[in-house]
Design a protein around this motif. Structure first.
Motif, mmCIF file in Angstrom:
data_model
loop_
_atom_site.group_PDB
_atom_site.id
_atom_site.type_symbol
_atom_site.label_atom_id
_atom_site.label_comp_id
_atom_site.label_asym_id
_atom_site.label_seq_id
_atom_site.Cartn_x
_atom_site.Cartn_y
_atom_site.Cartn_z
ATOM 1 N N GLN A 183 0.814 -1.207 0.000
ATOM 2 C CA GLN A 183 0.000 0.000 0.000
ATOM 3 C C GLN A 183 0.854 1.267 0.000
ATOM 4 O OE1 GLN A 183 -2.666 0.545 3.318
ATOM 5 N NE2 GLN A 183 -4.020 1.837 2.114
ATOM 6 N N LYS A 184 1.969 1.259 0.704
ATOM 7 C CA LYS A 184 2.836 2.440 0.736
ATOM 8 C C LYS A 184 3.402 2.741 -0.655
ATOM 9 C CE LYS A 184 4.153 2.025 5.553
ATOM 10 N NZ LYS A 184 5.240 1.784 6.489
ATOM 11 N N MET A 185 3.762 1.703 -1.389
ATOM 12 C CA MET A 185 4.258 1.897 -2.748
ATOM 13 C C MET A 185 3.147 2.488 -3.618
ATOM 14 S SD MET A 185 5.559 -0.870 -5.604
ATOM 15 C CE MET A 185 3.914 -1.454 -6.010
ATOM 16 N N ILE A 186 1.939 1.965 -3.476
ATOM 17 C CA ILE A 186 0.810 2.460 -4.263
ATOM 18 C C ILE A 186 0.546 3.936 -3.936
ATOM 19 C CG2 ILE A 186 -1.639 2.185 -4.808
ATOM 20 C CD1 ILE A 186 0.149 -0.143 -5.766
ATOM 21 N N LEU A 187 0.614 4.301 -2.663
ATOM 22 C CA LEU A 187 0.414 5.703 -2.280
ATOM 23 C C LEU A 187 1.443 6.615 -2.953
ATOM 24 C CD1 LEU A 187 -0.500 5.373 1.478
ATOM 25 C CD2 LEU A 187 -1.880 6.524 -0.261
ATOM 26 N N ARG A 188 2.697 6.172 -3.010
ATOM 27 C CA ARG A 188 3.735 6.972 -3.671
ATOM 28 C C ARG A 188 3.416 7.124 -5.164
ATOM 29 N NH1 ARG A 188 7.146 4.048 -0.013
ATOM 30 N NH2 ARG A 188 7.472 2.419 -1.531
ATOM 31 N N LEU A 189 3.010 6.029 -5.785
ATOM 32 C CA LEU A 189 2.696 6.064 -7.211
ATOM 33 C C LEU A 189 1.474 6.946 -7.491
ATOM 34 C CD1 LEU A 189 3.350 2.290 -7.913
ATOM 35 C CD2 LEU A 189 4.683 4.201 -8.829
ATOM 36 N N ILE A 190 0.488 6.910 -6.599
ATOM 37 C CA ILE A 190 -0.688 7.770 -6.729
ATOM 38 C C ILE A 190 -0.278 9.239 -6.632
ATOM 39 C CG2 ILE A 190 -2.758 8.554 -5.483
ATOM 40 C CD1 ILE A 190 -3.414 5.599 -4.974
ATOM 41 N N GLU A 191 0.567 9.550 -5.666
ATOM 42 C CA GLU A 191 0.989 10.945 -5.499
ATOM 43 C C GLU A 191 1.712 11.455 -6.741
ATOM 44 O OE1 GLU A 191 3.530 14.028 -2.752
ATOM 45 O OE2 GLU A 191 3.478 11.928 -2.161
ATOM 46 N N VAL A 192 2.619 10.658 -7.273
ATOM 47 C CA VAL A 192 3.349 11.066 -8.472
ATOM 48 C C VAL A 192 2.371 11.273 -9.633
ATOM 49 C CG1 VAL A 192 5.048 10.324 -10.188
ATOM 50 C CG2 VAL A 192 5.522 10.016 -7.755
ATOM 51 N N SER A 193 1.448 10.350 -9.805
ATOM 52 C CA SER A 193 0.451 10.485 -10.881
ATOM 53 C C SER A 193 -0.383 11.745 -10.705
ATOM 54 C CB SER A 193 -0.476 9.260 -10.903
ATOM 55 O OG SER A 193 0.241 8.099 -11.216
ATOM 56 N N ASP A 194 -0.825 11.992 -9.470
ATOM 57 C CA ASP A 194 -1.637 13.183 -9.204
ATOM 58 C C ASP A 194 -0.866 14.471 -9.481
ATOM 59 O OD1 ASP A 194 -3.757 11.586 -8.486
ATOM 60 O OD2 ASP A 194 -3.548 11.919 -6.325
ATOM 61 N N ARG A 195 0.382 14.504 -9.076
ATOM 62 C CA ARG A 195 1.199 15.712 -9.299
ATOM 63 C C ARG A 195 1.382 16.002 -10.787
ATOM 64 N NH1 ARG A 195 4.347 17.977 -5.100
ATOM 65 N NH2 ARG A 195 3.846 16.952 -3.143
ATOM 66 N N LEU A 196 1.430 14.938 -11.590
ATOM 67 C CA LEU A 196 1.620 15.111 -13.032
ATOM 68 C C LEU A 196 0.292 15.188 -13.785
ATOM 69 C CD1 LEU A 196 4.605 12.662 -13.555
ATOM 70 C CD2 LEU A 196 4.672 15.165 -13.525
ATOM 71 N N GLY A 197 -0.820 15.048 -13.068
ATOM 72 C CA GLY A 197 -2.132 15.103 -13.700
ATOM 73 C C GLY A 197 -2.439 13.901 -14.566
ATOM 74 N N MET A 198 -1.865 12.759 -14.215
ATOM 75 C CA MET A 198 -2.042 11.525 -14.989
ATOM 76 C C MET A 198 -3.066 10.621 -14.319
ATOM 77 S SD MET A 198 2.004 10.608 -15.559
ATOM 78 C CE MET A 198 1.622 8.982 -16.166
ATOM 79 N N ASP A 199 -3.694 9.758 -15.124
ATOM 80 C CA ASP A 199 -4.507 8.728 -14.498
ATOM 81 C C ASP A 199 -3.554 7.616 -14.040
ATOM 82 O OD1 ASP A 199 -3.959 6.971 -16.640
ATOM 83 O OD2 ASP A 199 -5.822 7.449 -17.655
ATOM 84 N N TYR A 200 -4.089 6.575 -13.463
ATOM 85 C CA TYR A 200 -3.236 5.568 -12.833
ATOM 86 C C TYR A 200 -2.851 4.408 -13.746
ATOM 87 C CZ TYR A 200 -4.915 8.112 -8.764
ATOM 88 O OH TYR A 200 -5.237 9.083 -7.871
ATOM 89 N N SER A 201 -3.286 4.435 -14.983
ATOM 90 C CA SER A 201 -3.035 3.297 -15.875
ATOM 91 C C SER A 201 -1.538 3.060 -16.109
ATOM 92 C CB SER A 201 -3.764 3.476 -17.200
ATOM 93 O OG SER A 201 -3.329 4.656 -17.850
ATOM 94 N N TYR A 202 -0.746 4.131 -16.185
ATOM 95 C CA TYR A 202 0.687 3.943 -16.438
ATOM 96 C C TYR A 202 1.352 3.151 -15.326
ATOM 97 C CZ TYR A 202 5.643 4.829 -17.129
ATOM 98 O OH TYR A 202 6.998 4.661 -17.293
ATOM 99 N N PHE A 203 1.183 3.590 -14.073
ATOM 100 C CA PHE A 203 1.875 2.868 -12.999
ATOM 101 C C PHE A 203 1.286 1.485 -12.784
ATOM 102 C CE2 PHE A 203 -1.031 4.888 -9.751
ATOM 103 C CZ PHE A 203 -1.380 3.745 -9.023
ATOM 104 N N ILE A 204 0.005 1.310 -13.044
ATOM 105 C CA ILE A 204 -0.594 -0.022 -12.907
ATOM 106 C C ILE A 204 0.026 -0.963 -13.932
ATOM 107 C CG2 ILE A 204 -2.717 -1.352 -13.240
ATOM 108 C CD1 ILE A 204 -4.203 0.965 -11.819
ATOM 109 N N GLU A 205 0.116 -0.504 -15.184
ATOM 110 C CA GLU A 205 0.722 -1.341 -16.221
ATOM 111 C C GLU A 205 2.183 -1.643 -15.914
ATOM 112 O OE1 GLU A 205 0.208 0.292 -20.148
ATOM 113 O OE2 GLU A 205 -1.926 0.645 -19.790
ATOM 114 N N LYS A 206 2.943 -0.603 -15.573
ATOM 115 C CA LYS A 206 4.394 -0.779 -15.402
ATOM 116 C C LYS A 206 4.770 -1.511 -14.120
ATOM 117 C CE LYS A 206 8.826 1.326 -15.341
ATOM 118 N NZ LYS A 206 9.701 2.007 -16.221
ATOM 119 N N TYR A 207 4.236 -1.079 -12.994
ATOM 120 C CA TYR A 207 4.704 -1.599 -11.707
ATOM 121 C C TYR A 207 3.874 -2.754 -11.153
ATOM 122 C CZ TYR A 207 7.727 2.439 -11.724
ATOM 123 O OH TYR A 207 8.680 3.362 -12.060
ATOM 124 N N LEU A 208 2.618 -2.881 -11.564
ATOM 125 C CA LEU A 208 1.773 -3.920 -10.993
ATOM 126 C C LEU A 208 1.522 -5.058 -11.973
ATOM 127 C CD1 LEU A 208 -0.713 -1.588 -9.126
ATOM 128 C CD2 LEU A 208 1.324 -2.720 -8.225
#
Length: 98
Positions: A41-66
């Motif tokens: 969950q901590k990793m997901i929170l970091r990825l969410i924050e980065v996505s939010d700061r860049l105005g991105m949806d979560y599909s990129y980090f889900i595809e790449k990291y999960l």
């Protein structure tokens, strides 16, 4: 009398997570994603924050990291995520309000 029977099937594919949810409750979204992908969950929170700061949806980090697929790299995402890891370390995390 007209009677109609409606069957609504509910399963995991019925759940949709929208990035707007993270603004109000990133922990709830992170918990849902972490459970779905059996991830930290901590990793997901970091990825969410980065996505939010860049105005991105979560599909990129889900595809790449999960899902461990190989999406087209987004350098700004990778730079910001790497900087966040270096600044906070793997175990330290505090979601910063944008």
């Amino acid at each position: 009398m007209n009677t109609t029977t409606t069957t609504n099937e509910y399963n995991a594919s019925s759940i949709q997570i929208k990035s707007e949810m993270a603004v109000g409750s990133p922990w709830l979204v992170a918990d849902t994603i972490a459970r779905d992908y059996k991830a930290d969950q901590k990793m997901i929170l970091r990825l969410i924050e980065v996505s939010d700061r860049l105005g991105m949806d979560y599909s990129y980090f889900i595809e790449k990291y999960l899902e461990k697929s190989n999406p087209e790299p987004i350098p700004s995402f990778e730079q910001l995520y790497r900087a966040k890891l270096l600044r906070q370390g793997n175990d330290a995390f505090e979601y910063e309000t944008l």
